[in-house]
Design a protein around this motif. Structure first.
Motif, mmCIF file in Angstrom:
data_model
loop_
_atom_site.group_PDB
_atom_site.id
_atom_site.type_symbol
_atom_site.label_atom_id
_atom_site.label_comp_id
_atom_site.label_asym_id
_atom_site.label_seq_id
_atom_site.Cartn_x
_atom_site.Cartn_y
_atom_site.Cartn_z
ATOM 1 N N MET A 1 2.998 92.433 -9.483
ATOM 2 C CA MET A 1 4.068 91.547 -8.855
ATOM 3 C C MET A 1 5.425 91.999 -8.978
ATOM 4 S SD MET A 1 3.187 87.806 -10.552
ATOM 5 C CE MET A 1 3.400 88.348 -12.174
ATOM 6 N N THR A 5 9.156 86.138 -8.371
ATOM 7 C CA THR A 5 8.094 84.968 -8.427
ATOM 8 C C THR A 5 9.024 83.780 -8.996
ATOM 9 O OG1 THR A 5 6.212 86.362 -8.701
ATOM 10 C CG2 THR A 5 5.879 84.155 -9.240
ATOM 11 N N CYS A 28 4.357 87.362 -18.194
ATOM 12 C CA CYS A 28 4.754 87.755 -16.970
ATOM 13 C C CYS A 28 6.196 87.062 -16.577
ATOM 14 C CB CYS A 28 3.914 86.512 -16.043
ATOM 15 S SG CYS A 28 2.296 86.649 -16.129
ATOM 16 N N ASN A 60 6.022 83.569 -3.957
ATOM 17 C CA ASN A 60 6.343 84.972 -4.208
ATOM 18 C C ASN A 60 6.468 85.473 -2.930
ATOM 19 O OD1 ASN A 60 6.066 87.953 -4.419
ATOM 20 N ND2 ASN A 60 4.627 87.756 -6.508
ATOM 21 N N TYR A 74 -3.750 83.056 -10.458
ATOM 22 C CA TYR A 74 -2.757 84.055 -9.920
ATOM 23 C C TYR A 74 -2.079 84.787 -11.046
ATOM 24 C CZ TYR A 74 1.318 85.844 -7.619
ATOM 25 O OH TYR A 74 2.243 86.750 -7.187
ATOM 26 N N ASN A 77 -4.781 87.233 -12.969
ATOM 27 C CA ASN A 77 -5.133 88.189 -11.949
ATOM 28 C C ASN A 77 -4.063 89.159 -11.812
ATOM 29 O OD1 ASN A 77 -7.927 88.052 -11.717
ATOM 30 N ND2 ASN A 77 -7.555 86.081 -10.583
ATOM 31 N N SER A 78 -2.728 88.685 -12.110
ATOM 32 C CA SER A 78 -1.703 89.454 -11.654
ATOM 33 C C SER A 78 -1.085 90.377 -12.989
ATOM 34 C CB SER A 78 -0.509 88.672 -11.260
ATOM 35 O OG SER A 78 -0.726 88.123 -10.006
ATOM 36 N N ASN A 79 -1.553 89.976 -14.199
ATOM 37 C CA ASN A 79 -1.269 90.662 -15.248
ATOM 38 C C ASN A 79 -2.109 91.698 -15.821
ATOM 39 O OD1 ASN A 79 -1.256 91.011 -18.348
ATOM 40 N ND2 ASN A 79 0.564 89.913 -18.296
ATOM 41 N N LYS A 83 -5.860 91.073 -17.279
ATOM 42 C CA LYS A 83 -6.953 91.623 -16.600
ATOM 43 C C LYS A 83 -7.726 92.762 -17.087
ATOM 44 C CE LYS A 83 -7.778 92.710 -11.528
ATOM 45 N NZ LYS A 83 -6.850 92.959 -10.363
#
Length: 124
Positions: A1, A5, A28, A60, A74, A77-79, A83
């Motif tokens: 990211m 955000t 995050c 975002n 979200y 899956n973004s970290n 993940k």
């Protein structure tokens, strides 16, 4: 990211609180914007971006997500650390593990927060 955000949350909403609790573990980067602290014009703009017409809402850049489970997915899956800890050789299995944890949160953490906030609803 890489882009900033924003999370539009309601301070007294158990769904918003669920997201905030989980994001402490995900490490995050995001900026919280409390819906009730906004003026009427900004509230209207925020709600117009939400497909469900309510908060919590994630932004975002020009990408918007509504709904607590979707926002949790979200961030999971973004970290990369989260993940990696869930990742298996098969992407399908990784997705199922994320789904499992989201369901766990909904069935356990969410219920506890909901019980402590009886009478508080999402702001629409």
């Amino acid at each position: 990211m890489s882009a900033k955000t924003y999370l539009y949350l309601n301070k007294n909403c158990f769904k918003s609180q669920t997201i905030e609790v989980l994001l402490q573990f995900f490490n995050c980067k995001y900026e919280v914007v409390y819906f009730e602290d906004q003026n009427e014009e900004n509230k209207k703009k925020i709600i117009q971006q939400s497909l469900t017409g309510s908060v919590p809402l994630l932004q975002n850049e020009d990408f918007f997500l509504s709904g607590t489970p979707t926002i949790i997915k979200y961030f999971m899956n973004s970290n990369q650390d989260v993940k990696n800890s869930l990742a298996k050789d098969d992407d399908h299995e990784s997705n199922l593990l994320v789904e499992m944890w989201v369901n766990y949160v909904k069935d356990n953490v969410w219920i506890i927060l909901e019980a402590t906030n009886t009478g508080n609803e999402d702001i629409k």
